[in-house]
Design a protein around this motif. Sequence first.
Motif, short mmCIF file in Angstrom:
data_model
loop_
_atom_site.label_atom_id
_atom_site.label_comp_id
_atom_site.label_asym_id
_atom_site.label_seq_id
_atom_site.Cartn_x
_atom_site.Cartn_y
_atom_site.Cartn_z
N LEU A 84 0.84 -1.20 0.00
CA LEU A 84 0.00 0.00 0.00
C LEU A 84 0.87 1.25 0.00
CD1 LEU A 84 -2.69 1.54 0.23
CD2 LEU A 84 -2.48 1.29 2.72
N PHE A 85 1.86 1.31 0.88
CA PHE A 85 2.71 2.50 0.97
C PHE A 85 3.49 2.72 -0.33
CE2 PHE A 85 2.92 2.31 5.89
CZ PHE A 85 1.63 2.81 5.95
N ALA A 86 3.93 1.64 -0.98
CA ALA A 86 4.62 1.78 -2.28
C ALA A 86 3.68 2.40 -3.30
CB ALA A 86 5.12 0.41 -2.76
N LEU A 87 2.44 1.96 -3.33
CA LEU A 87 1.45 2.52 -4.24
C LEU A 87 1.17 3.99 -3.90
CD1 LEU A 87 -1.76 0.88 -5.51
CD2 LEU A 87 -1.93 3.07 -4.38
N SER A 164 1.29 14.01 15.58
CA SER A 164 2.53 13.22 15.39
C SER A 164 2.31 12.14 14.33
CB SER A 164 2.99 12.61 16.72
OG SER A 164 2.03 11.72 17.22
N VAL A 165 2.12 12.59 13.10
CA VAL A 165 1.85 11.69 11.98
C VAL A 165 3.10 10.87 11.67
CG1 VAL A 165 1.20 11.60 9.54
CG2 VAL A 165 0.27 13.40 11.00
N LYS A 166 2.90 9.55 11.53
CA LYS A 166 4.00 8.67 11.11
C LYS A 166 4.19 8.84 9.61
CE LYS A 166 4.71 4.48 12.83
NZ LYS A 166 4.46 3.09 13.25
N ASN A 167 5.43 8.84 9.17
CA ASN A 167 5.75 9.03 7.76
C ASN A 167 5.74 7.68 7.05
OD1 ASN A 167 6.71 9.74 5.27
ND2 ASN A 167 8.51 10.80 6.02
N TYR A 168 4.86 7.51 6.08
CA TYR A 168 4.80 6.25 5.32
C TYR A 168 5.78 6.26 4.15
CZ TYR A 168 2.17 8.64 1.63
OH TYR A 168 1.77 9.48 0.64
N GLU A 169 6.40 7.40 3.87
CA GLU A 169 7.27 7.52 2.69
C GLU A 169 8.71 7.11 2.96
OE1 GLU A 169 6.28 10.60 -0.19
OE2 GLU A 169 5.14 11.53 1.43
N GLU A 170 9.03 6.75 4.20
CA GLU A 170 10.40 6.37 4.54
C GLU A 170 10.70 4.94 4.12
OE1 GLU A 170 10.41 7.21 8.72
OE2 GLU A 170 10.99 9.27 8.36
#
Length: 170
Positions: A84-87, A164-170
């Motif tokens: 999902l995060f890759a998409l 404090s949003v977690k970053n899904y792009e890392e």
Amino acid sequence: MEINTIVAVDEKWGIGRDNDMLFSIPDDMKYFRKTTLGTLVVYGKNNLLSFPGGKPLPKRRNVILSSSLEPSEEYEVVRNVGELFALLREEKERKIFIIGGAMVYEELLPYCKNAYVTKMFRDFNGEKFFPNLDELPEWKLAEEGAHMDYEGLEYCFTRYENRSVKNYEE
């Protein structure tokens, strides 16, 4: 791209029972439609099966998070959060909304910047719940609309912000 979520909850933050919504209010359905039209919506297999005819939502990019659902021309399937995060990293045009169910909300809520919550001021005896944002220190009520009434049911539209949003792009 920012991830958001949208949900309707009862006074105990219940969202569903017997694979169905707890209530249906025309203004809430219009609000959901208006807010998510043209966006990328992420949800689970059970949500898809609960839609009329098991069909995905029209005029949106539908992404189903499921380890068992077969792909279709009508929607995309990702098998896990990594896929999902890759998409999502490739999505440059559409807003992104998480729209349920309970397990998908719980898993992806830390990555959401905003939660658009329609609050119903009645207990509908739900068996599936959305996390109570009023009890989570990272979430803050940012907006609360006027209280409205539909056939004796009081409700309002709110927006919460995640500080404090977690970053899904890392």
